[in-house]
Write a protein that holds these residues in place. Structure first.
Motif, PDB file in Angstrom:
ATOM      1  N   SER A  43      10.114  27.607 -48.015  1.00  0.00           N
ATOM      2  CA  SER A  43      11.456  28.175 -48.131  1.00  0.00           C
ATOM      3  C   SER A  43      12.041  28.500 -46.766  1.00  0.00           C
ATOM      4  N   LEU A  44      11.191  28.841 -45.790  1.00  0.00           N
ATOM      5  CA  LEU A  44      11.677  29.068 -44.430  1.00  0.00           C
ATOM      6  C   LEU A  44      12.163  27.764 -43.808  1.00  0.00           C
ATOM      7  N   TYR A  45      11.514  26.668 -44.151  1.00  0.00           N
ATOM      8  CA  TYR A  45      11.990  25.343 -43.747  1.00  0.00           C
ATOM      9  C   TYR A  45      13.390  25.083 -44.308  1.00  0.00           C
ATOM     10  N   MET A  46      13.596  25.448 -45.571  1.00  0.00           N
ATOM     11  CA  MET A  46      14.913  25.299 -46.193  1.00  0.00           C
ATOM     12  C   MET A  46      15.945  26.190 -45.509  1.00  0.00           C
ATOM     13  N   VAL A  47      15.589  27.438 -45.235  1.00  0.00           N
ATOM     14  CA  VAL A  47      16.520  28.361 -44.590  1.00  0.00           C
ATOM     15  C   VAL A  47      16.920  27.836 -43.214  1.00  0.00           C
ATOM     16  N   GLY A  48      15.956  27.294 -42.462  1.00  0.00           N
ATOM     17  CA  GLY A  48      16.272  26.735 -41.154  1.00  0.00           C
ATOM     18  C   GLY A  48      17.264  25.598 -41.236  1.00  0.00           C
ATOM     19  N   ALA A  49      17.094  24.713 -42.217  1.00  0.00           N
ATOM     20  CA  ALA A  49      18.029  23.600 -42.388  1.00  0.00           C
ATOM     21  C   ALA A  49      19.422  24.107 -42.742  1.00  0.00           C
ATOM     22  N   TYR A  50      19.498  25.107 -43.612  1.00  0.00           N
ATOM     23  CA  TYR A  50      20.801  25.652 -44.007  1.00  0.00           C
ATOM     24  C   TYR A  50      21.474  26.368 -42.834  1.00  0.00           C
ATOM     25  N   LEU A  51      20.721  27.102 -42.044  1.00  0.00           N
ATOM     26  CA  LEU A  51      21.322  27.787 -40.902  1.00  0.00           C
ATOM     27  C   LEU A  51      21.857  26.789 -39.883  1.00  0.00           C
ATOM     28  N   PRO A 119      24.712  20.331 -51.958  1.00  0.00           N
ATOM     29  CA  PRO A 119      24.036  20.138 -50.666  1.00  0.00           C
ATOM     30  C   PRO A 119      25.016  20.194 -49.505  1.00  0.00           C
ATOM     31  N   LEU A 120      24.538  20.639 -48.357  1.00  0.00           N
ATOM     32  CA  LEU A 120      25.353  20.690 -47.147  1.00  0.00           C
ATOM     33  C   LEU A 120      25.099  19.456 -46.289  1.00  0.00           C
ATOM     34  N   MET A 121      26.094  19.091 -45.506  1.00  0.00           N
ATOM     35  CA  MET A 121      25.967  17.960 -44.589  1.00  0.00           C
ATOM     36  C   MET A 121      25.486  18.455 -43.230  1.00  0.00           C
ATOM     37  N   LEU A 122      24.484  17.788 -42.701  1.00  0.00           N
ATOM     38  CA  LEU A 122      24.002  18.043 -41.348  1.00  0.00           C
ATOM     39  C   LEU A 122      23.983  16.699 -40.640  1.00  0.00           C
ATOM     40  N   ASN A 123      25.006  16.471 -39.836  1.00  0.00           N
ATOM     41  CA  ASN A 123      25.220  15.148 -39.265  1.00  0.00           C
ATOM     42  C   ASN A 123      24.364  14.907 -38.027  1.00  0.00           C
ATOM     43  N   THR A 124      23.996  13.651 -37.845  1.00  0.00           N
ATOM     44  CA  THR A 124      23.284  13.234 -36.639  1.00  0.00           C
ATOM     45  C   THR A 124      24.214  13.335 -35.437  1.00  0.00           C
ATOM     46  N   LEU A 213      18.378  13.548 -41.950  1.00  0.00           N
ATOM     47  CA  LEU A 213      17.706  12.434 -42.625  1.00  0.00           C
ATOM     48  C   LEU A 213      17.513  12.703 -44.106  1.00  0.00           C
ATOM     49  N   LEU A 214      17.410  13.968 -44.494  1.00  0.00           N
ATOM     50  CA  LEU A 214      17.186  14.353 -45.883  1.00  0.00           C
ATOM     51  C   LEU A 214      18.340  15.243 -46.346  1.00  0.00           C
ATOM     52  N   ALA A 215      18.394  15.505 -47.628  1.00  0.00           N
ATOM     53  CA  ALA A 215      19.450  16.354 -48.170  1.00  0.00           C
ATOM     54  C   ALA A 215      19.132  17.820 -47.890  1.00  0.00           C
ATOM     55  N   VAL A 216      20.117  18.553 -47.382  1.00  0.00           N
ATOM     56  CA  VAL A 216      19.980  19.995 -47.191  1.00  0.00           C
ATOM     57  C   VAL A 216      20.412  20.651 -48.485  1.00  0.00           C
TER      58      VAL A 216
END
Length: 306
Positions: A43-51, A119-124, A213-216
């Motif tokens: 879940s901390l991995y998920m929180v990092g991606a969302y932040l 899901p949120l977008m995290l662009n390259t 690369l993956l869905a946030v």
């Protein structure tokens, strides 16, 4: 077999393995030193991606977003350790599993309340959106090369931190014999909080780098947590070296088998059978690998204890 395809899949496996290492390194230290089964690690991995995604949506550059995610997740991890998880150290593993599973549900709902269901977008980063020609005919995405480079640098830095510093000496001592380490005057509370903060920061780094690369999305940490546990079982609980070797093995086997195994099966079976059987066999290969390692070395490849 096309050598270009094999080389590309080897790089993909290396990239995935290094990201698994970032997750497994913190998890194996927490498990090895604190004897805490933390199911909420993913879940901390998920929180990092969302932040990271939220920071980029607010106008930050990709690098600043990653740093903000690391700092925010590390602070959250240390706050959780001080306020909640510290109470679980003397409890049995069943209590730890139940408490951290409840924490998964709480973090998932918290993320859903703040950022919603979608899901949120995290662009390259634009500068890394194109491919790089590594060899004649071998084009590989520049962003994946960045992930490999960051993973190698972090692995080296973590190795030096654990093997060349006083804090690392305490960590290695705690992983080998926690009771004796505490009796010798090591500040256990500060050590545990620092280890948990480092583990949370590594989770955030993995989540923010894999986000493009993956869905946030909500619940993204649960599936990768299973692989992280496989990694520490293969490598040995409490061992950074074991986490690295186990992560690379799992990454190469998982990534390579999903592409190469169907191609091999097409040589001996019909395309329909190969396309159905290949992914099914590939999905269980890492668990067969884990079973084989445990049969040969029940404590893992490089156990910190014993």
């Amino acid at each position: 077999m096309d050598l270009i395809l094999v080389a590309e899949q080897a790089l993909n496996g290396l990239q995935f393995g290094l990201m698994l290492f970032l997750l497994a390194a913190g998890l194996t230290l927490v498990f090895g030193i604190m004897d805490l089964i933390n199911l909420a690690h993913g879940s901390l991995y998920m929180v990092g991606a969302y932040l990271a995604a939220a920071a980029m949506a607010a106008g930050a550059s990709f690098g600043i977003a990653v740093l903000a995610a690391i700092a925010g997740t590390a602070l959250l991890g240390m706050a959780l350790e001080v306020t909640l998880l510290r109470r679980l150290y003397q409890r049995d593993h069943l209590s730890q599993v139940l408490a951290t599973f409840a924490l998964i549900l709480m973090l998932n709902e918290g993320v859903r309340m703040i950022w919603g269901e979608q899901p949120l977008m995290l662009n390259t980063p634009a500068a890394l959106s194109g491919p790089v020609e590594l060899l004649p005919g071998l084009m590989y995405p520049a962003y994946r090369l960045l992930i490999i480079g960051v993973g190698l640098v972090v692995a080296l830095a973590l190795y030096l931190l654990v093997t060349r510093t006083r804090w690392g000496m305490w960590v290695r001592a705690g992983a080998s014999n926690r009771a004796m380490t505490t009796a010798m005057g090591v500040p256990a509370d500060r050590l545990f909080t620092a280890v948990f903060g480092v583990g949370a920061a590594l989770c955030a780094l993995a989540g923010s780098l894999l986000g493009p690369l993956l869905a946030v999305q909500v619940g993204m940490g649960e599936s990768i947590l299973i692989l992280a546990f496989v990694v520490i079982v293969i490598g040995g609980i409490g061992s950074i070296r074991g986490a690295l070797v186990g992560a690379l093995l799992v990454g190469l086997v998982d990534t390579g088998s999903r592409t190469l195994l169907p191609a091999v099966l097409r040589q001996v079976a019909s395309p329909e059978v190969a396309s159905n059987l290949g992914p099914a066999l590939a999905s269980i290969l890492i668990y067969l690998l884990m079973a084989a390692v445990l049969f040969w070395k029940p404590r893992g490849l490089f156990p910190a204890r014993g």
